[in-house]
Each structure stands twice: as C-alpha cells, then as structure tokens.
Design a protein around this motif. Structure first.
Motif, mmCIF file in Angstrom:
data_model
loop_
_atom_site.group_PDB
_atom_site.id
_atom_site.type_symbol
_atom_site.label_atom_id
_atom_site.label_comp_id
_atom_site.label_asym_id
_atom_site.label_seq_id
_atom_site.Cartn_x
_atom_site.Cartn_y
_atom_site.Cartn_z
ATOM 1 N N LEU A 166 33.417 61.423 83.123
ATOM 2 C CA LEU A 166 34.465 60.411 83.177
ATOM 3 C C LEU A 166 35.602 60.767 82.223
ATOM 4 O O LEU A 166 36.788 60.681 82.580
ATOM 5 N N ARG A 167 35.254 61.196 81.028
ATOM 6 C CA ARG A 167 36.293 61.590 80.069
ATOM 7 C C ARG A 167 37.097 62.772 80.593
ATOM 8 O O ARG A 167 38.343 62.788 80.494
ATOM 9 N N LEU A 168 36.412 63.762 81.171
ATOM 10 C CA LEU A 168 37.108 64.932 81.708
ATOM 11 C C LEU A 168 38.030 64.548 82.858
ATOM 12 O O LEU A 168 39.126 65.105 83.007
ATOM 13 N N ASN A 169 37.609 63.588 83.679
ATOM 14 C CA ASN A 169 38.460 63.123 84.776
ATOM 15 C C ASN A 169 39.669 62.366 84.252
ATOM 16 O O ASN A 169 40.775 62.498 84.792
ATOM 17 N N GLN A 170 39.475 61.572 83.228
ATOM 18 C CA GLN A 170 40.607 60.850 82.642
ATOM 19 C C GLN A 170 41.631 61.829 82.073
ATOM 20 O O GLN A 170 42.843 61.651 82.243
ATOM 21 N N ASP A 171 41.147 62.879 81.413
ATOM 22 C CA ASP A 171 42.049 63.896 80.866
ATOM 23 C C ASP A 171 42.785 64.619 81.991
ATOM 24 O O ASP A 171 44.003 64.863 81.902
ATOM 25 N N ALA A 178 50.964 64.473 91.021
ATOM 26 C CA ALA A 178 50.852 63.826 92.322
ATOM 27 C C ALA A 178 50.320 62.406 92.152
ATOM 28 O O ALA A 178 49.684 62.079 91.133
ATOM 29 N N PRO A 179 50.554 61.520 93.127
ATOM 30 C CA PRO A 179 49.943 60.193 93.077
ATOM 31 C C PRO A 179 48.423 60.318 92.968
ATOM 32 O O PRO A 179 47.821 61.182 93.621
ATOM 33 N N HIS A 180 47.814 59.489 92.154
ATOM 34 C CA HIS A 180 46.364 59.604 91.963
ATOM 35 C C HIS A 180 45.785 58.272 91.515
ATOM 36 O O HIS A 180 46.508 57.377 91.075
ATOM 37 N N ALA A 181 44.468 58.168 91.677
ATOM 38 C CA ALA A 181 43.750 56.973 91.237
ATOM 39 C C ALA A 181 42.369 57.396 90.751
ATOM 40 O O ALA A 181 41.794 58.377 91.242
ATOM 41 N N LEU A 182 41.848 56.651 89.785
ATOM 42 C CA LEU A 182 40.502 56.881 89.257
ATOM 43 C C LEU A 182 39.644 55.678 89.636
ATOM 44 O O LEU A 182 39.946 54.549 89.255
ATOM 45 N N HIS A 183 38.590 55.931 90.416
ATOM 46 C CA HIS A 183 37.674 54.864 90.844
ATOM 47 C C HIS A 183 36.345 55.064 90.126
ATOM 48 O O HIS A 183 35.674 56.083 90.328
#
Length: 218
Positions: A166-171, A178-183
């Motif tokens: 999760l931390r690596l994805n947030q970084d 590009a447009p993006h979202a974290l689910h």
C-alpha cells in the motif's frame, strides 16, 4: 463466445495464452501475472470470469516460456526483469491488435504484483493502444521511469492490510501524471484471500472500465 488457446510471438519465443471473447465484447483485457504465477492463477481467472460477464474479452498469457519458468524457479531472476516482461506484454498488445476478434476493441491492461509494473511499461510503450491500466496488489514502483510516461488512466487496487505494498502504491501514485485512483480493499492482504475480497476487486475493476469506456465514447 470465442474461447481458445493461442500462441503469441515475442522475443523469438512463443508465449501461450487463453483467449476468451464474449459476443458482443466492449473491450479486451490483457492480464499480466505476478512473480511466480501463470495464466492458471486462480485469482486472475476468477477476476477474468467476472469481467467477461460484463462483456469484456480476456487474454490470460504466460509472459515466460515453460523453460524460462523452470529457470526462474531456481534463480527468481526473470520474474523481476520488468523490461523483458514489458516488451513481451507489448508483443501481446500488438497481437491483439491484429487478431480479428479483438483488433477493434479498446484495450485494458490488468497487472498483478510485478505484472503491474510490466503493464505500466507496456502502457507507456503503446500509448495509443491502451485505454486504461488496472493493478491488483501490484508493484507499480518497479516500473521506474515508465510511471512518468504513462498517459492512460490507472486504477491501483491494494489490500488494506498489505501495508508495505500500500505504501509503495501511494508513492507510485504521486509520480503518475495520468488520471489515477487508489482503491483500498478493507481487511484484505496481498493475495486477497479473505471472503469477498476478490469480488470487490472485480467490482472495482468493472466499474473503472465502464467509466473509462463511457468517457472514451463521449
């Protein structure tokens, strides 16, 4: 429904995949599997089944040959060779662009674990072909400079209890232009083995693809 085993030429090798395209299909989803996994991954196959019920075709492909898989079991090197996996994924994108059942369909890349990094590399390399990228428990950080070059919208799906990923994805999300979202799937660990976790992954991916397809049609 078209359903058959296919071979995709890449790097002088023949990669084996399972192609399934409902009629009519709204898009094609190309799956990039994670480290130590294959097109037989029960998790990706479950997600693929759910996406097909929403009218999306799927190609689950092995990015390593059987001989390379045997080598990788000993060395664990090829599964982290993101440039190699990205090139092979681009070869699969090109193959889908020539395949009669998929050549006119928008293309979604769905990457898991290290396959997510390969999907981002491929999206950067084929910007006019990729509609969107979905990552499940992915390692987008391993995509390196490709993160800055991706133009397609990106959905990052991570388990709430998969703390380091999760931390690596947030970084990585902070590097995406590009447009993006974290689910975040509450209570889920890296493999989404908890009851209902994979169903939420499938629902989130399906909704995201619906939104991107609707936006592209406007």
């Amino acid at each position: 429904m078209i359903s058959r085993t296919v071979t995709v030429p890449a790097d002088g090798r023949e990669l084996v995949g399972d192609l399934a395209v409902p009629a009519p299909a709204r898009a094609a989803v190309l799956f990039a599997h994670g480290s130590g996994s294959s097109r037989h991954s029960p998790r990706n196959r479950q997600v693929a089944t759910g996406l097909r019920t929403a009218g999306l075709g799927t190609l689950l492909i092995d990015l390593l040959t059987e001989a390379e898989e045997r080598q990788d079991l000993v060395t664990a090197e090829l599964r982290f060779d993101i440039p190699l996996l990205g090139r092979r994924l681009m070869a699969a994108i090109d193959w889908l662009g020539a395949e009669p059942a998929t050549r006119n369909l928008p293309l979604v890349l769905f990457g898991a674990s290290t396959g997510a990094a390969a999907a981002l590399v491929a999206a950067a390399g084929r910007p006019d072909r990729v509609l969107t990228v979905v990552s499940r428990g992915g390692r987008p950080d391993l995509a390196g400079d490709a993160l800055d070059a991706v133009r397609a919208p990106v959905l990052l799906i991570v388990g709430g209890r998969d703390h380091e990923v999760l931390r690596l994805n947030q970084d990585a999300a902070r590097r995406l232009h590009a447009p993006h979202a974290l689910h975040v799937v509450p209570g889920a660990t890296h493999l989404f083995e908890e009851p209902g976790a994979l169903e939420e992954v499938t629902d989130a991916a399906r909704r995201w693809c619906d939104e991107r397809l609707s936006a592209a049609a406007r």
